[in-house]
Design a protein around this motif. Sequence first.
Motif, PDB file in Angstrom:
ATOM      1  N   GLY A 191      16.565   2.144 -50.324  1.00 24.78           N
ATOM      2  CA  GLY A 191      16.799   1.029 -51.232  1.00 24.78           C
ATOM      3  C   GLY A 191      15.795   1.058 -52.372  1.00 24.78           C
ATOM      4  O   GLY A 191      16.151   0.914 -53.542  1.00 24.78           O
ATOM      5  N   TYR A 212      16.469   4.034 -54.552  1.00 25.25           N
ATOM      6  CA  TYR A 212      17.651   3.826 -55.384  1.00 25.25           C
ATOM      7  C   TYR A 212      17.331   2.909 -56.564  1.00 25.25           C
ATOM      8  O   TYR A 212      17.725   3.172 -57.706  1.00 25.25           O
ATOM      9  CB  TYR A 212      18.821   3.250 -54.574  1.00 25.25           C
ATOM     10  CG  TYR A 212      19.973   2.948 -55.479  1.00 25.25           C
ATOM     11  CD1 TYR A 212      20.675   3.993 -56.066  1.00 25.25           C
ATOM     12  CD2 TYR A 212      20.301   1.646 -55.827  1.00 25.25           C
ATOM     13  CE1 TYR A 212      21.692   3.740 -56.969  1.00 25.25           C
ATOM     14  CE2 TYR A 212      21.316   1.388 -56.726  1.00 25.25           C
ATOM     15  CZ  TYR A 212      22.007   2.434 -57.297  1.00 25.25           C
ATOM     16  OH  TYR A 212      22.993   2.184 -58.203  1.00 25.25           O
ATOM     17  N   ILE A 242      22.803   4.722 -50.534  1.00 34.20           N
ATOM     18  CA  ILE A 242      23.057   3.311 -50.849  1.00 34.20           C
ATOM     19  C   ILE A 242      24.565   3.063 -50.857  1.00 34.20           C
ATOM     20  O   ILE A 242      25.028   2.006 -50.437  1.00 34.20           O
ATOM     21  CB  ILE A 242      22.399   2.911 -52.194  1.00 34.20           C
ATOM     22  CG1 ILE A 242      22.091   1.419 -52.202  1.00 34.20           C
ATOM     23  CG2 ILE A 242      23.239   3.223 -53.403  1.00 34.20           C
ATOM     24  CD1 ILE A 242      20.808   1.075 -51.551  1.00 34.20           C
TER      25      ILE A 242
END
Length: 337
Positions: free
Chosen positions: A108, A111, A149
């Motif tokens: 996360g 990303y 993701i």
Amino acid sequence: MTRVTLVVGAGGVGKTTIAAGIAALAARRGARTLAITVDPARRLADALGTTLDNHPSPVPGHDRLDAAMLDAAAAWEQIARTHADPATARRLLANPYFRAVADRFPSGQAYAAGEQVLTHVDAAGYDRIVVDTPPAAGGTAFLHAPRRIRTLVAGRALRVLTGPRLPGRRLIYSVTARPALMVADSVLGGRLLEDIAEFLLDLSAIYPGISRRSRRVEAMLQHAGVVVVTTPDPGPIAEARRVTTERLVPRGVPPEIVFNRMLPAGWAGTFPTPAADPIAQNLARWGLEASHHQAVLNAFAAHTGLNPRSVPWLAAAPDSPAALADLIAAAGIDPVS
Ligand SMILES: Nc1ncnc2c1ncn2[C@@H]1O[C@H](COP(=O)(O)OP(=O)(O)OP(=O)(O)O)[C@@H](O)[C@H]1O
Ligand SMILES: [Mg+2]
């Protein structure tokens, strides 16, 4: 067009140092440059002698050089506001599960960093962006983050729970209405299931946006230059080999390999060692160690067909952007080619 360079490598090998040096040298050679760190430690800031946050700020005393540090929470906030309507974004940002993804899920964070870099690429304010990646998986977590993701937000669990044929929220309650969770809910005051349900539904709302944009992030990373940093030690070298020969193979442009903390090649050799002279013995040991450094660099070159650069082991770590730039220039690394 903005050129993006990712600096990857095992923990502690000098990624932040090399990234800061490449950025400082690029700026010195005329490129408008942004150094961006995903490293939660503040070493890039320290190396560049500045304080950092999500917004690029000029590095004092250095024209054309800006630096920023990814604040994952702020980046996710931006992602939510970009991809969701205002009400959904507000709910997501208030949701503890969204916070958990932002704070603790390494892909996360990686990303979010990728989206930030893409934002800067789209804004076209820089010729060059140098990214200091976190050490997880040799920094290649960064490269795989867009796919991960998508897997998360498009995952089977999410599809089943929020799919069009099923009344999502009610289903989540019934699927998860297991005794343990019910106990948890009564202990925690009934918010747990509601938060999970809301989170999954709101996440599915931002999926189309994330899906589209993550493909652009992926394409950008695919075309980015990669600098693999290692030291002449077995662990980091194994990691660098793995990254170079397995993870980066599909890329068109070969990575730049940097061997950091090398003893001078001129020291390599064997020296006579009078048993009674501890200083001579010490020099002899360093001579052998320097030979070893050259041998492992040559073996890496033979194995990969690449031409690694050497950055010397300094008695004191470089402490200014200018010194960092000198170090990179002396190693023959050309940041603007
Ligand atoms: N060539 C060098 N000579 C001397 N010291 C160095 C050299 N390269 C790096 N160092 C020092 O080694 C330490 C680790 O370097 P750095 O923080 O750049 O590594 P890193 O790979 O970014 O670490 P992490 O994986 O923890 O983010 C720092 O204190 C840095 O100043
Ligand atoms: Mg670092």
